[in-house]
Motif scaffolding. Structure first.
Motif, short mmCIF file in Angstrom:
data_model
loop_
_atom_site.label_atom_id
_atom_site.label_comp_id
_atom_site.label_asym_id
_atom_site.label_seq_id
_atom_site.Cartn_x
_atom_site.Cartn_y
_atom_site.Cartn_z
N LEU A 64 -71.97 -64.25 13.85
CA LEU A 64 -72.23 -62.81 13.97
C LEU A 64 -72.93 -62.71 15.31
N VAL A 68 -71.15 -60.10 18.36
CA VAL A 68 -71.75 -58.95 18.94
C VAL A 68 -71.83 -59.52 20.61
N GLN A 131 -75.22 -54.16 5.64
CA GLN A 131 -75.85 -54.70 6.83
C GLN A 131 -74.86 -54.45 7.91
N VAL A 132 -73.59 -54.58 7.84
CA VAL A 132 -72.69 -54.48 8.53
C VAL A 132 -72.54 -52.81 9.29
N ARG A 134 -75.03 -50.68 9.07
CA ARG A 134 -76.12 -50.47 9.74
C ARG A 134 -76.00 -51.23 11.37
N LEU A 135 -75.64 -52.40 11.38
CA LEU A 135 -75.24 -53.00 12.70
C LEU A 135 -74.37 -52.29 13.55
N HIS A 138 -75.93 -49.18 14.98
CA HIS A 138 -76.76 -49.56 16.03
C HIS A 138 -76.00 -50.30 17.43
N LEU A 139 -74.77 -51.00 17.33
CA LEU A 139 -74.19 -51.43 18.21
C LEU A 139 -73.54 -50.30 19.01
N VAL A 170 -79.93 -59.85 16.97
CA VAL A 170 -78.97 -60.13 15.91
C VAL A 170 -79.23 -61.47 15.55
N ARG A 173 -82.31 -61.50 13.42
CA ARG A 173 -82.15 -60.89 12.21
C ARG A 173 -81.22 -61.55 11.40
#
Length: 177
Positions: A64, A68, A131-132, A134-135, A138-139, A170, A173
């Motif tokens: 991950l 990112v 989780q994805v 939310r991420l 953010h991204l 990341v 986390r």
């Protein structure tokens, strides 16, 4: 596309467009229906030719944090590669505009949300859906910030520092990646 990218929708007149394209206003309207119609096509062309999301490469990353990193490094490259058209045409397009352009602003917002959805898809194999989601939000926010800073003239090397900070977050986390 370049005129809209450089000056925004409201910063480009029909006269500017007809001069750049080399046609008279009636021909522009006959071909595109309106300035707004041409703008929508220009945004689609931008997405198809200069977008920064390589979902296949991102999905094939080994972790991950690596995915990112690839996403954000591609974003930095995309928003800094041209001298006169810095930033992302979609991220900065019609964030604020005259009320007469509300439909175009909604279209730009939908394109930004669609990008977020493509980020979700690209990262879906790395974490659970919540989780994805939310991420990805953010991204998308980080990418929009990078775009605005690029428009403001921030150096690509400084923008890459942001990438490093986000990737470190990341990795912290999601320590198993």
């Amino acid at each position: 596309m370049l005129l809209f990218w450089r000056h925004g929708y409201e910063g480009v007149s029909v006269g500017d467009l007809t001069k750049a394209i080399g046609v008279a206003p009636p021909s522009l309207y006959a071909a595109f229906g309106s300035k707004a119609g041409l703008y929508r096509l220009a945004m689609t062309r931008y997405e198809e030719t200069l977008g920064c999301l390589d979902a296949v490469a991102i999905g094939a990353a080994r972790s991950l944090p690596a995915a990112v990193r690839l996403l954000l490094e591609n974003a930095v490259t995309a928003v800094t590669r041209r001298e006169h058209e810095r930033g992302c045409m979609i991220s900065s397009g019609l964030v604020a505009c005259h009320p007469d352009q509300a439909a175009l602003a909604r279209d730009a917002a939908a394109r930004r949300e669609a990008l977020r959805g493509r980020i979700v898809q690209a990262l879906s194999s790395f974490a659970d859906d919540d989780q994805v989601q939310r991420l990805a939000r953010h991204l998308a926010a980080v990418m929009q910030g990078i775009s605005i800073q690029a428009r403001d003239g921030v150096a690509a090397s400084d923008l890459r520092d942001i990438v490093e900070d986000v990737v470190a977050g990341v990795a912290a986390r999601f320590p198993g990646d």
